[in-house]
Design an enzyme around this catalytic site. Structure first.
Site, PDB file in Angstrom:
ATOM      1  N   CYS A  19       0.054  -2.848  40.472  1.00 32.66           N
ATOM      2  CA  CYS A  19      -0.334  -4.226  40.176  1.00 32.66           C
ATOM      3  C   CYS A  19      -1.634  -4.566  40.894  1.00 32.66           C
ATOM      4  O   CYS A  19      -2.105  -3.825  41.743  1.00 32.66           O
ATOM      5  CB  CYS A  19       0.757  -5.168  40.662  1.00 32.66           C
ATOM      6  SG  CYS A  19       2.371  -4.768  39.978  1.00 32.66           S
ATOM      7  N   ARG A  22      -7.200  -1.373  36.480  1.00 35.09           N
ATOM      8  CA  ARG A  22      -5.965  -0.765  36.996  1.00 35.09           C
ATOM      9  C   ARG A  22      -4.863  -0.759  35.945  1.00 35.09           C
ATOM     10  O   ARG A  22      -3.826  -0.136  36.144  1.00 35.09           O
ATOM     11  CB  ARG A  22      -5.482  -1.540  38.226  1.00 35.09           C
ATOM     12  CG  ARG A  22      -6.454  -1.560  39.384  1.00 35.09           C
ATOM     13  CD  ARG A  22      -6.172  -2.718  40.324  1.00 35.09           C
ATOM     14  NE  ARG A  22      -4.994  -2.508  41.122  1.00 35.09           N
ATOM     15  CZ  ARG A  22      -4.982  -1.976  42.354  1.00 35.09           C
ATOM     16  NH1 ARG A  22      -6.112  -1.602  42.891  1.00 35.09           N
ATOM     17  NH2 ARG A  22      -3.877  -1.813  43.023  1.00 35.09           N
ATOM     18  N   TRP A  43       1.855  -4.515  36.679  1.00 37.71           N
ATOM     19  CA  TRP A  43       2.151  -3.225  36.039  1.00 37.71           C
ATOM     20  C   TRP A  43       3.655  -3.044  36.291  1.00 37.71           C
ATOM     21  O   TRP A  43       4.064  -2.676  37.391  1.00 37.71           O
ATOM     22  CB  TRP A  43       1.314  -2.128  36.688  1.00 37.71           C
ATOM     23  CG  TRP A  43       1.644  -0.754  36.199  1.00 37.71           C
ATOM     24  CD1 TRP A  43       2.552   0.117  36.732  1.00 37.71           C
ATOM     25  CD2 TRP A  43       1.102  -0.084  35.069  1.00 37.71           C
ATOM     26  NE1 TRP A  43       2.610   1.276  36.006  1.00 37.71           N
ATOM     27  CE2 TRP A  43       1.728   1.191  34.978  1.00 37.71           C
ATOM     28  CE3 TRP A  43       0.156  -0.411  34.123  1.00 37.71           C
ATOM     29  CZ2 TRP A  43       1.411   2.116  33.995  1.00 37.71           C
ATOM     30  CZ3 TRP A  43      -0.161   0.510  33.139  1.00 37.71           C
ATOM     31  CH2 TRP A  43       0.470   1.745  33.077  1.00 37.71           C
ATOM     32  N   ASN A 101       2.679  -6.204  44.993  1.00 35.14           N
ATOM     33  CA  ASN A 101       2.371  -4.898  44.396  1.00 35.14           C
ATOM     34  C   ASN A 101       3.192  -3.874  45.165  1.00 35.14           C
ATOM     35  O   ASN A 101       3.069  -3.757  46.376  1.00 35.14           O
ATOM     36  CB  ASN A 101       0.872  -4.581  44.527  1.00 35.14           C
ATOM     37  CG  ASN A 101       0.552  -3.183  44.001  1.00 35.14           C
ATOM     38  OD1 ASN A 101       1.286  -2.655  43.175  1.00 35.14           O
ATOM     39  ND2 ASN A 101      -0.523  -2.590  44.494  1.00 35.14           N
ATOM     40  N   GLY A 102       4.079  -3.172  44.475  1.00 36.23           N
ATOM     41  CA  GLY A 102       4.884  -2.149  45.156  1.00 36.23           C
ATOM     42  C   GLY A 102       6.282  -2.089  44.550  1.00 36.23           C
ATOM     43  O   GLY A 102       6.553  -2.678  43.508  1.00 36.23           O
ATOM     44  N   GLU A 107      -1.603  24.418  30.034  1.00 36.15           N
ATOM     45  CA  GLU A 107      -2.125  23.123  30.500  1.00 36.15           C
ATOM     46  C   GLU A 107      -3.541  23.285  31.042  1.00 36.15           C
ATOM     47  O   GLU A 107      -4.423  22.470  30.781  1.00 36.15           O
ATOM     48  CB  GLU A 107      -1.188  22.535  31.560  1.00 36.15           C
ATOM     49  CG  GLU A 107      -1.665  21.281  32.248  1.00 36.15           C
ATOM     50  CD  GLU A 107      -1.957  20.120  31.302  1.00 36.15           C
ATOM     51  OE1 GLU A 107      -1.607  20.217  30.106  1.00 36.15           O
ATOM     52  OE2 GLU A 107      -2.589  19.141  31.743  1.00 36.15           O
ATOM     53  N   LYS A 161      -6.826  21.291  29.625  1.00 33.80           N
ATOM     54  CA  LYS A 161      -7.716  20.496  30.491  1.00 33.80           C
ATOM     55  C   LYS A 161      -9.162  20.915  30.265  1.00 33.80           C
ATOM     56  O   LYS A 161     -10.048  20.085  30.116  1.00 33.80           O
ATOM     57  CB  LYS A 161      -7.332  20.688  31.960  1.00 33.80           C
ATOM     58  CG  LYS A 161      -6.044  20.016  32.363  1.00 33.80           C
ATOM     59  CD  LYS A 161      -6.187  18.550  32.624  1.00 33.80           C
ATOM     60  CE  LYS A 161      -5.722  17.585  31.601  1.00 33.80           C
ATOM     61  NZ  LYS A 161      -4.554  17.696  30.823  1.00 33.80           N
ATOM     62  N   GLU A 176     -10.459  19.919  26.647  1.00 36.88           N
ATOM     63  CA  GLU A 176     -10.607  18.500  26.258  1.00 36.88           C
ATOM     64  C   GLU A 176     -11.708  17.786  27.040  1.00 36.88           C
ATOM     65  O   GLU A 176     -12.208  16.758  26.596  1.00 36.88           O
ATOM     66  CB  GLU A 176      -9.287  17.751  26.379  1.00 36.88           C
ATOM     67  CG  GLU A 176      -8.721  17.625  27.772  1.00 36.88           C
ATOM     68  CD  GLU A 176      -7.429  16.807  27.777  1.00 36.88           C
ATOM     69  OE1 GLU A 176      -7.294  15.871  26.982  1.00 36.88           O
ATOM     70  OE2 GLU A 176      -6.545  17.116  28.582  1.00 36.88           O
ATOM     71  N   HIS A 199      -0.824  42.400  22.992  1.00 41.47           N
ATOM     72  CA  HIS A 199      -0.524  42.208  21.553  1.00 41.47           C
ATOM     73  C   HIS A 199      -1.694  41.564  20.820  1.00 41.47           C
ATOM     74  O   HIS A 199      -1.510  40.813  19.872  1.00 41.47           O
ATOM     75  CB  HIS A 199       0.755  41.380  21.418  1.00 41.47           C
ATOM     76  CG  HIS A 199       1.918  41.998  22.119  1.00 41.47           C
ATOM     77  ND1 HIS A 199       2.657  43.029  21.604  1.00 41.47           N
ATOM     78  CD2 HIS A 199       2.395  41.777  23.355  1.00 41.47           C
ATOM     79  CE1 HIS A 199       3.588  43.399  22.456  1.00 41.47           C
ATOM     80  NE2 HIS A 199       3.464  42.652  23.542  1.00 41.47           N
ATOM     81  N   LYS A 220      -6.792   7.911  24.841  1.00 38.49           N
ATOM     82  CA  LYS A 220      -5.802   8.061  25.907  1.00 38.49           C
ATOM     83  C   LYS A 220      -4.391   8.036  25.329  1.00 38.49           C
ATOM     84  O   LYS A 220      -3.495   8.695  25.819  1.00 38.49           O
ATOM     85  CB  LYS A 220      -5.959   6.950  26.958  1.00 38.49           C
ATOM     86  CG  LYS A 220      -5.006   7.072  28.135  1.00 38.49           C
ATOM     87  CD  LYS A 220      -5.175   8.392  28.873  1.00 38.49           C
ATOM     88  CE  LYS A 220      -4.133   8.584  29.945  1.00 38.49           C
ATOM     89  NZ  LYS A 220      -4.174   9.967  30.513  1.00 38.49           N
TER      90      LYS A 220
HETATM   91  C1  AGP Z   1      -3.598  15.306  27.911  1.00 41.29           C
HETATM   92  O1  AGP Z   1      -4.611  15.544  28.860  1.00 41.29           O
HETATM   93  C2  AGP Z   1      -4.143  14.699  26.640  1.00 41.29           C
HETATM   94  N1  AGP Z   1      -4.819  13.503  26.919  1.00 41.29           N
HETATM   95  C3  AGP Z   1      -3.093  14.619  25.546  1.00 41.29           C
HETATM   96  O2  AGP Z   1      -2.720  15.940  25.225  1.00 41.29           O
HETATM   97  C4  AGP Z   1      -1.807  13.826  25.873  1.00 41.29           C
HETATM   98  O3  AGP Z   1      -1.020  14.539  26.798  1.00 41.29           O
HETATM   99  C5  AGP Z   1      -1.012  13.685  24.568  1.00 41.29           C
HETATM  100  O4  AGP Z   1      -1.773  12.909  23.672  1.00 41.29           O
HETATM  101  C6  AGP Z   1       0.356  13.017  24.782  1.00 41.29           C
HETATM  102  O5  AGP Z   1       0.192  11.722  25.263  1.00 41.29           O
HETATM  103  P1  AGP Z   1       1.466  10.949  25.856  1.00 41.29           P
HETATM  104  O6  AGP Z   1       1.928  11.721  27.036  1.00 41.29           O
HETATM  105  O7  AGP Z   1       0.967   9.586  26.197  1.00 41.29           O
HETATM  106  O8  AGP Z   1       2.518  10.922  24.771  1.00 41.29           O
END
Ligand code: AGP
Length: 620
Positions: A2, A27, A75, A101-102, A493, A497, A500, A516, A615
């Protein structure tokens, strides 16, 4: 996470408070509110769900006068995002108003005690419990507000940054903190209060950072600021000397906590966010884990013939790690599904299936559709989500919030580690109930979970070294990431990273899969990242690295601190502390987050908002 803003002084408080809330919008939040004491001594609270602009519209025709006030962006942690749960909260008599906040872990016990004394509650929040406790203490112990705050906070377990008004003392603003940040700004006959310095910096660069378990009393005098205007004590009433510092960061730098990007800030937040995520759940002293979402639905898990995990992107990688943990500890078959495939392929879903949906945003369209389908077939839906009250948790039968605060960087980092921790806790809880995990192993993993935040701190100490060798790969076009077991999803993962945020092509593979096909790609031009901590298949992965080196491949290896073999043959080595095999992803992913970040920075990419990405993917 928050946002808190407070003001007391010679100016009208409202404009300063509202501008401060806008400064804290980065935030993330779901509602906002303001409390003001006007010249007539009336305490007015206005609050609204949604953006700060909603609050401004709501307050436009209200009495917003007063030279003292507090304001808050919420939040949600306890209670849905709505107006009644928004802060500030009145005390029972409406004499006090509080913002917070907490997370107060023992709020339920405190609330039960106050209800026995006849107190009633208008919201579902832990914050309202706190303001009632403060008022109850003030009235029953016949003490002033500062003392009541001290005594009440002595009973609180958890994290707080609070600001509180007493309409009978409009010349005094009181605040306190433990575990959540709080800054005082010193102006000319006026004081500012905020969660960080962004709402303060345009008025003054003289600040005091309040420390844990400190209570601050702000009381400006008409004759210019005197040292006595600021009183700082501990919650046990030990007087502290205010330490005034000068702000040196720009507004933009402050929003990122001094980091150049939100993503780096969030990578470095992980020791704290994992601690927050495990707070009230992992109890190392008692060798125990308490996940309320599991406890309330134990039978569904114990009777499950199968667990289906559905997610997208990074969340899907967390789900893949969960598959290893749940099958190892709980011995329940697990299927991990891309939500976008699961929702359309006419899957067989049974009533005794448990479906776990993982989503940071809680709004990913494919995952939402996947659980709607599963729910329609009678499956039990359990979600792991970071946004309280988002669509996916609302659609679920139960769940577990990750509590890492808003994740601003598009590339998910702190949410991922919290998802993995939550899923590991779930796997351990199921295994303990089914007695498919030994008490010794359960205790060992729980104790190690408690060590993970400081072990991540040790990995983060290698940031500069990783930044240095990341420059070597500025013009690299392709990467391969390899891992085995729990670290195969970490390889996926790490590749995601890099892809993207740096736009470099990267693929993750189970290390044994090299033979393979992919091994045909090995050359000096294509670095291979190998996640190779000490674990059951360590010797196998050493052989995989030797195969790569025999073909002149370059190897970046993530190894355990006491590694001997890999460090002799790899070109670059990043060390992580030893830990339980099932917890290694929480450590091995950190160097991969940093490597992707630094390569993207050196390539001049927009790290926080990479091209083509959102996002939260709320469209199909
Ligand atoms: C992860 O770095 C990406 N931004 C993307 O793969 C993300 O994880 C995916 O869109 C799922 O989002 P969510 O966890 O909000 O469902």
């Amino acid at each position: 996470m928050c946002g808190i803003v407070g003001y007391i002084g010679r100016r009208q408080a409202y404009p300063i408070l509202i501008k401060g809330l806008h400064r804290l919008e980065y935030r993330g939040y779901d509602s906002a509110g303001v409390a003001l004491i006007n010249e007539a001594g009336q305490l007015n609270i206005y609050k609204a769900k949604g953006k700060v602009s909603e609050l401004e519209s709501f307050a436009a025709d209200k009495d917003i006068n007063g030279c003292i006030g507090i304001a808050h962006t919420r939040w949600a942690t306890h209670g849905e995002p709505n107006t009644q749960n928004a802060h500030p909260h009145y005390s029972e008599s409406e004499r006090l108003a509080i913002i917070h906040n907490g997370i107060i872990e023992n709020y339920a016990v405190l609330k039960a005690g106050l209800m026995k004394e006849g107190y009633t509650f208008k919201s579902d929040t832990d914050t309202e419990v706190l303001v009632q406790l403060i008022e109850y203490t003030q009235l029953n112990k016949h003490v002033d507000l500062k003392t009541a705050v001290q005594l009440a906070l002595q009973q609180v377990i958890g994290a707080y940054a609070i600001a509180i008004l007493d309409k009978e003392h409009p010349d005094t603003l009181i605040a306190a903190r433990k575990g959540s940040p709080l800054v005082v700004g010193i102006g000319e006959n006026e004081y500012f209060l905020a969660s960080d310095a962004t709402p303060i910096i345009e008025y003054t660069d003289q600040v005091i950072y309040i420390e844990d378990e400190e209570v601050v009393v702000l009381k400006p005098s008409a004759t210019g600021n005197q040292p006595s205007d600021i009183e700082i004590t501990t919650i046990n009433n030990v007087t502290k000397t205010p330490e005034i510092k000068r702000l040196e960061l720009s507004l933009s730098q402050l929003e990122k906590g001094g980091y150049p990007h939100f993503m780096l800030k969030e990578i470095f937040e992980q020791p704290r966010t994992l601690t927050d995520s495990m707070r009230g759940r992992v109890n190392v002293r008692q060798d125990n884990i308490a996940l309320s979402g599991f406890i309330d639905n134990k039978d569904r898990f114990l009777n499950a013939k199968r667990i289906i995990i559905t997610a997208c992107g990074t969340s899907w990688h967390a789900g893949l790690i969960a598959m290893y943990a749940i099958e190892e500890f709980a011995q329940i078959p697990v299927e991990v599904e891309y939500s976008s495939e699961f929702r359309y392929r006419k899957p067989v879903i049974n009533k005794d299936d448990v479906v776990i949906a993982i989503s940071q945003s809680g709004e990913t369209a494919d995952t939402l559709a996947a659980i709607q389908l599963a729910k329609s077939k009678g499956a039990f839906i359990f979600s792991i989500c970071n946004v309280i009250g988002a669509s996916i948790p609302r659609m679920s039968d139960s769940g577990c919030y990750t509590h890492v605060g808003p994740e601003i960087g598009v590339a998910s980092t702190k949410a991922f580690t919290a998802q993995v921790a939550a899923l590991t806790m779930l796997a351990l809880c199921i295994g303990r109930e089914k007695k498919t995990i030994s008490k010794e192993q359960f205790v060992s993993v729980v104790r190690e979970l408690g060590q993970i935040p400081q072990k991540i701190e040790r990995v983060l100490e290698q940031n500069t070294r990783i930044a240095d060798f990341a420059k070597t790969f500025t013009y690299t076009q392709n990467f391969i990431y390899l891992g085995r077991g729990y670290n195969f999803p970490v390889a996926l993962e790490g590749a995601l990273k890099l892809k993207e945020i740096s736009y470099i092509h990267a693929e993750g593979y189970p290390a044994a899969e090299m033979k393979h096909g992919p091994i045909a790609l090995i050359s000096q031009e294509m670095p291979v990242v190998v996640v190779a901590p000490h674990c059951g298949t360590y010797e196998k992965i050493v052989s995989n690295i030797q195969e790569i080196k025999a073909r002149k491949g370059r190897v970046i290896a993530v190894v355990s601190e006491d590694d001997v073999q890999v460090r002799k043959i790899a070109d670059y080595v990043i060390e992580v502390p030893a830990t339980e095999e099932c917890l290694t992803p929480l450590l091995t992913v950190i160097p991969l987050q940093l490597l992707a970040y630094h390569i993207a920075v050196v390539k001049g990419c927009d790290v926080d908002q990479p091209r083509n990405l959102a996002k939260s993917v709320t469209v199909e």
